[in-house]
Write an enzyme that holds these catalytic residues in place. Structure first.
Site, PDB file in Angstrom:
ATOM      1  N   ILE A  92       0.782  -0.787   0.166  1.00  0.00           N
ATOM      2  CA  ILE A  92      -0.097  -0.020  -0.003  1.00  0.00           C
ATOM      3  C   ILE A  92       1.435   1.432  -0.220  1.00  0.00           C
ATOM      4  CG2 ILE A  92      -1.602   0.978   0.997  1.00  0.00           C
ATOM      5  CD1 ILE A  92      -2.137  -1.240   3.270  1.00  0.00           C
ATOM      6  N   CYS A  93       0.622   2.525  -0.663  1.00  0.00           N
ATOM      7  CA  CYS A  93       1.357   3.298  -1.153  1.00  0.00           C
ATOM      8  C   CYS A  93       0.588   4.225  -0.622  1.00  0.00           C
ATOM      9  CB  CYS A  93       1.524   3.978  -2.214  1.00  0.00           C
ATOM     10  SG  CYS A  93       2.300   5.630  -2.474  1.00  0.00           S
ATOM     11  N   ALA A  94       1.445   4.396   0.917  1.00  0.00           N
ATOM     12  CA  ALA A  94       0.025   4.999   2.124  1.00  0.00           C
ATOM     13  C   ALA A  94       0.940   6.723   2.883  1.00  0.00           C
ATOM     14  CB  ALA A  94      -0.741   5.132   3.046  1.00  0.00           C
TER      15      ALA A  94
END
Lengths: 150, 255
Positions: A92-94
């Site tokens: 996840i890119c957060a």
């Protein structure tokens, strides 16, 4: 003295057990202070209606000073949600899991943030294939570039 | 990061100013003049910190606790410090920071300050050498940094009118609103502090701080920015050394 992560995670677990998880989130497994598993589901009308995902947290001894390694489970027939910030390998890119992580966040706060993130268009990140081919096993080892906040 | 270069401890032992001076000998002559000015005015030692973005909070915490240890009225100083610290929990509660999230960090800080007057298992109270060892351990050191970050954030959010308009992104210098500034700059580890955070934290801890500006702007002196929030404006300030992007502790020759 117990490690800082054990102290904190024991409290988080007690709170989950006494007060329950928010709607759409359930605790599947928390047998130790190194790996927890949740299911996460988007409630109400959305593109993800009726879909349930498994979310894995891994903690090192420095949690919550260091961020947890968070990813969707993509083994055992499970898949990651199709979302512009979620790769097909579950990463996840957060920014809150990276350079904007703060110890003020908790496991449940991360679950709720990711749950509300799953509300936009259903496409994979544009660089999905290239990223998944080269991605490290632990998503924390990736230096993501956070380009927007959709 | 180049792993061949040994990393500086989170906080280092006191070193003579000449060790800092030697790093500028091939550089700016104005910096050298300013360092010489500091030495001439009694600031002849420096305690350096790791440049990890937490150096302001770590320097301030160390110098603050060291000041309590060296206080002439130690019991009184520790007692009032503990009662101020106790009251900061209310500030965090009011700002909506969960108890579960801050209490471990709070306890680490409180225990450390208590140990100045309360003997430990070895029958001894905290001295500067043990304080240094404690601050070189990431667990204790970072717990205190985080507590101070939470307190700074709470102080800014509860007094937003005083700070709004002064908040800028540390890298881009773009204006930021109170909530995103606190979430992304103050509450996250490794993000450098500026005068806004210093002002807020000194206010929350009722502390006097002098910040010596070693910035190469003027060669004839060093400017000190004074933050005065102790109820006694003449209380001995914590003295920090600021160089662009970094904070260390400035140590004055004992008089």
């Amino acid at each position: 003295m117990a490690s800082i992560s054990a102290r904190r995670l024991a409290k988080e677990l007690r709170e989950i057990q006494s007060e329950g998880c928010p709607v759409g989130i359930t605790l599947l497994e928390a047998n130790d202070f190194s790996r927890w598993l949740f299911t996460i589901e988007v409630m109400g009308e959305s593109l993800y209606q009726g879909e349930v995902y498994d979310l894995q947290f891994r903690f090192d001894a420095q949690y919550p000073i260091s961020s947890p390694a968070v990813q969707f489970v993509v083994t055992g027939g499970k898949q990651s949600p199709i979302h512009p910030h979620v790769y097909s390998n579950g990463h996840i890119c957060a920014s809150i899991l990276g350079n904007e992580w703060s110890p003020v966040l908790s496991v449940i706060a991360v679950c709720v943030t990711l749950q509300s993130m799953l509300a936009s268009c259903k496409v994979r990140p544009t660089d999905n294939d290239r990223y998944v081919r080269n991605a490290p096993e632990n998503p924390k080892k990736t230096l993501f570039h956070y380009d927007d906040d959709t | 990061m180049n792993e061949a270069v040994p990393e500086r401890p989170l906080i280092d032992a006191v070193a003579p100013m000449s060790s800092l001076r030697s790093e500028y000998e091939n550089g700016s002559p104005i910096f050298l003049k300013q360092i010489d000015w500091l030495v001439k005015h009694g600031f002849d030692h420096v305690r350096r910190t790791r440049g990890d973005g937490d150096c302001f909070y770590r320097s301030l915490a160390f110098a603050y606790v060291e000041g309590l240890i060296n206080s002439r009225e130690r019991d009184f100083a520790v007692g009032s410090s503990l009662s101020i610290l106790e009251s900061t929990k209310e500030t965090l509660d009011k700002a909506g920071i969960e108890k579960m999230v801050y209490e471990d960090f709070y306890e680490d800080f409180e225990t450390l300050i208590q140990s100045i007057i309360k003997p430990g298992k070895d029958g001894r109270t905290l001295n500067t050498q043990q304080l240094l060892l404690a601050f070189q351990q990431p667990e204790v050191s970072n717990s205190i940094v985080i507590y101070l970050r939470f307190l700074t954030s709470a102080q800014i959010r509860l007094n937003r009118d005083s700070y709004e308009g002064f908040l800028v992104h540390p890298d881009t210098k773009d204006p930021m609103d109170v909530d995103s500034f606190c979430a992304n700059v103050v509450q996250a580890m490794g993000k450098e502090a500026d005068n806004v955070e210093i002002e807020a934290l000194c206010r929350a801890l009722q502390l006097n701080v002098d910040l010596a500006y070693l910035n190469g702007v003027r060669g004839d002196a060093v400017d000190f920015i004074k933050f005065r929030h102790d109820l006694n404006p003449n209380a001995t300030p914590v003295v920090l050394l600021y160089r662009p992007g970094h904070y260390d502790i400035l140590v004055q020759k004992p008089r």
